[in-house]
Every structure is written in structure tokens, then in C-alpha cells.
Write a protein that holds these residues in place. Structure first.
Motif, PDB file in Angstrom:
ATOM      1  N   SER A 141      16.137   6.358   5.989  1.00 29.25           N
ATOM      2  CA  SER A 141      15.052   6.841   7.069  1.00 29.25           C
ATOM      3  C   SER A 141      14.549   5.974   7.773  1.00 29.25           C
ATOM      4  O   SER A 141      13.989   6.246   8.956  1.00 29.25           O
ATOM      5  CB  SER A 141      14.171   7.847   6.192  1.00 29.25           C
ATOM      6  OG  SER A 141      13.273   6.933   5.202  1.00 29.25           O
ATOM      7  N   GLY A 142      14.540   4.557   7.434  1.00 34.46           N
ATOM      8  CA  GLY A 142      13.747   3.553   8.297  1.00 34.46           C
ATOM      9  C   GLY A 142      12.284   3.363   7.649  1.00 34.46           C
ATOM     10  O   GLY A 142      11.888   2.459   7.962  1.00 34.46           O
ATOM     11  N   HIS A 143      12.165   4.287   6.678  1.00 40.50           N
ATOM     12  CA  HIS A 143      10.723   4.037   5.989  1.00 40.50           C
ATOM     13  C   HIS A 143      10.814   2.906   4.819  1.00 40.50           C
ATOM     14  O   HIS A 143      11.753   2.350   4.438  1.00 40.50           O
ATOM     15  CB  HIS A 143      10.226   5.200   5.050  1.00 40.50           C
ATOM     16  CG  HIS A 143       9.638   6.227   5.966  1.00 40.50           C
ATOM     17  ND1 HIS A 143       8.416   6.842   5.983  1.00 40.50           N
ATOM     18  CD2 HIS A 143      10.330   7.151   7.072  1.00 40.50           C
ATOM     19  CE1 HIS A 143       8.595   7.837   6.843  1.00 40.50           C
ATOM     20  NE2 HIS A 143       9.627   8.219   7.314  1.00 40.50           N
ATOM     21  N   SER A 144       9.584   2.204   4.709  1.00 40.53           N
ATOM     22  CA  SER A 144       9.595   0.985   3.647  1.00 40.53           C
ATOM     23  C   SER A 144       8.600   1.606   2.496  1.00 40.53           C
ATOM     24  O   SER A 144       7.608   2.275   3.067  1.00 40.53           O
ATOM     25  CB  SER A 144       8.910  -0.338   4.123  1.00 40.53           C
ATOM     26  OG  SER A 144      10.067  -0.474   5.176  1.00 40.53           O
ATOM     27  N   THR A 145       8.534   1.122   1.418  1.00 44.62           N
ATOM     28  CA  THR A 145       7.796   1.124   0.636  1.00 44.62           C
ATOM     29  C   THR A 145       7.348   0.190  -0.042  1.00 44.62           C
ATOM     30  O   THR A 145       8.029  -0.992  -0.383  1.00 44.62           O
ATOM     31  CB  THR A 145       8.577   2.071  -0.810  1.00 44.62           C
ATOM     32  OG1 THR A 145       9.124   3.207  -0.563  1.00 44.62           O
ATOM     33  CG2 THR A 145       7.351   2.237  -1.962  1.00 44.62           C
ATOM     34  N   ILE A 146       5.988  -0.380  -0.261  1.00 44.53           N
ATOM     35  CA  ILE A 146       5.044  -1.282  -0.570  1.00 44.53           C
ATOM     36  C   ILE A 146       4.219  -1.030  -1.850  1.00 44.53           C
ATOM     37  O   ILE A 146       3.593  -0.055  -1.898  1.00 44.53           O
ATOM     38  CB  ILE A 146       4.123  -1.743   0.494  1.00 44.53           C
ATOM     39  CG1 ILE A 146       4.907  -2.081   1.842  1.00 44.53           C
ATOM     40  CG2 ILE A 146       3.396  -2.987   0.256  1.00 44.53           C
ATOM     41  CD1 ILE A 146       6.255  -2.999   1.923  1.00 44.53           C
ATOM     42  N   GLN A 147       4.271  -2.022  -2.635  1.00 40.76           N
ATOM     43  CA  GLN A 147       3.522  -1.846  -3.999  1.00 40.76           C
ATOM     44  C   GLN A 147       2.411  -2.721  -3.906  1.00 40.76           C
ATOM     45  O   GLN A 147       2.649  -3.936  -3.582  1.00 40.76           O
ATOM     46  CB  GLN A 147       4.272  -2.006  -5.232  1.00 40.76           C
ATOM     47  CG  GLN A 147       5.473  -1.040  -5.578  1.00 40.76           C
ATOM     48  CD  GLN A 147       6.441  -1.665  -6.495  1.00 40.76           C
ATOM     49  OE1 GLN A 147       6.766  -2.811  -6.598  1.00 40.76           O
ATOM     50  NE2 GLN A 147       7.200  -0.853  -7.291  1.00 40.76           N
ATOM     51  N   VAL A 148       1.360  -2.291  -4.227  1.00 42.11           N
ATOM     52  CA  VAL A 148       0.126  -3.284  -4.020  1.00 42.11           C
ATOM     53  C   VAL A 148      -0.794  -3.286  -5.575  1.00 42.11           C
ATOM     54  O   VAL A 148      -1.092  -2.144  -5.927  1.00 42.11           O
ATOM     55  CB  VAL A 148      -0.768  -2.629  -2.978  1.00 42.11           C
ATOM     56  CG1 VAL A 148      -2.185  -3.465  -2.770  1.00 42.11           C
ATOM     57  CG2 VAL A 148      -0.164  -2.558  -1.711  1.00 42.11           C
ATOM     58  N   VAL A 149      -1.064  -4.227  -6.076  1.00 41.69           N
ATOM     59  CA  VAL A 149      -1.900  -4.337  -6.996  1.00 41.69           C
ATOM     60  C   VAL A 149      -3.061  -4.813  -6.720  1.00 41.69           C
ATOM     61  O   VAL A 149      -3.081  -6.225  -5.884  1.00 41.69           O
ATOM     62  CB  VAL A 149      -1.228  -5.294  -8.299  1.00 41.69           C
ATOM     63  CG1 VAL A 149      -1.919  -5.543  -9.400  1.00 41.69           C
ATOM     64  CG2 VAL A 149      -0.062  -4.676  -8.550  1.00 41.69           C
ATOM     65  N   MET A 150      -4.256  -4.494  -7.181  1.00 40.96           N
ATOM     66  CA  MET A 150      -5.473  -4.938  -6.859  1.00 40.96           C
ATOM     67  C   MET A 150      -5.901  -6.148  -7.605  1.00 40.96           C
ATOM     68  O   MET A 150      -5.786  -6.305  -8.846  1.00 40.96           O
ATOM     69  CB  MET A 150      -6.672  -3.899  -7.096  1.00 40.96           C
ATOM     70  CG  MET A 150      -6.436  -2.925  -6.197  1.00 40.96           C
ATOM     71  SD  MET A 150      -6.468  -3.140  -4.237  1.00 40.96           S
ATOM     72  CE  MET A 150      -8.192  -3.582  -4.310  1.00 40.96           C
TER      73      MET A 150
END
Length: 159
Positions: free
Chosen positions: A78-87
Motif C-alpha cells: 500500500s505504501g504505508h509504513s508501520t512504526i513501533q514506539v517504546v516509551m
């Protein structure tokens, strides 16, 4: 007028997660595009699964043992990206961090009290998003990973 797709189903994604360091099975919601040809469009933000993102079109088949739909391959990205974020920092809340990216039109979903995932649509300038992620990481407020970075977004950050 284009017909609205409304039928949803869950697809099981099996993979090794570097984040949790074990094999996982993650169910993702998807629109049924073509049941006969087993084509589905992802309608979730993957929490742990790599190399797949929202709106990707995938092929899935029924597992004869579990009778569940199981991911086989991605048919169209799709051209979308997924980002994982840890606080990392108790001086800033997860909501404050998520708000920064919401203003950039990035949707996010909370996984637990110190971890969330973000969907970056293909029409977003990832260079700006990455600059903010890098700033927050340099300030030790977060750590992030790019388990599914689209070619569109990868090219925007190449020097």
C-alpha cells in the motif's frame, strides 16, 4: 460509484518477533476483497508482525487444522509504513508523544502502557516524521523501530 467493502475477517500472521524475541501469532483485521481468490486488505496496524502494513493486499488460506485464515504472502504493498514506539521517559506521556504524530496525520494504537504502534500513510512526508522520532529518541524519551518501512518512505530518507 465504487461499492463499499464492509465484510471483515481476521487473518493470522505467524512470524518471529525481534521485539518480544519469540515466535508469535498475531491476528489482524482485514477487508474481504475477493473471497474466492482469497484476497484481503489489511485494516489493522500490526503490533508485532514485520513487513506488512495497513492497506496492504494479502493472500491468505485456511489452515486445515485450525480452520483459521493464515497469511501466505503480500500481493500488493500500500505504501504505508508501520512504526513501533517504546516509551522511555516518565517526564512525557504517551498521549503527548502520540499527539505530536496525530498532528502529522499518523494514526496510532496503544499496545500497552509503554508501547504503541503507528501507521504512516503513503502520502505523508516521512522525512518530517523521522526527524521527530529521531529527536525524541536522542532526548531518550522513546525508542523506535521501523518493522515495515515502505519503499516510498525509505526513499524520502535516503541521503
Amino acid at each position: 460509484m465504487k461499492e463499499e467493502i464492509t465484510e471483515h475477517t481476521q487473518i493470522i500472521f505467524k512470524s518471529y518477533s525481534d521485539l518480544v524475541e519469540q515466535e508469535i501469532e498475531e491476528p489482524l483485521w482485514a477487508f474481504v476483497l475477493d473471497k474466492e481468490n482469497r484476497l484481503y486488505q489489511i485494516d489493522s496496524i500490526p503490533f508485532y508482525t514485520s513487513l506488512v502494513a495497513s492497506n496492504d493486499i494479502v493472500f491468505a488460506d485456511i489452515d486445515p487444522d485450525t480452520k483459521q485464515l493464515v497469511y501466505q504472502k503480500t500481493v500488493s504493498y500500500s505504501g504505508h509504513s508501520t512504526i513501533q514506539v517504546v516509551m522511555n521517559d516518565e517526564c512525557i506521556t504517551m498521549e503527548e508523544v502520540r499527539d505530536i504524530f496525530t498532528k502529522m496525520r499518523c494514526v496510532s494504537e496503544v499496545v500497552n502502557e509503554d508501547f504503541f504502534v503507528m501507521d504512516i500513510p503513503e502520502d505523508i512526508d516521512y522525512k518530517q516524521v523521522k526527524a521527530e522520532l529521531d529527536r525524541l529518541e536522542a532526548e531518550e524519551k522513546i525508542e523506535y523501530a521501523e518493522p515495515s518501512l515502505s519503499d516510498v518512505h525509505r526513499k524520502q530518507t535516503e541521503v
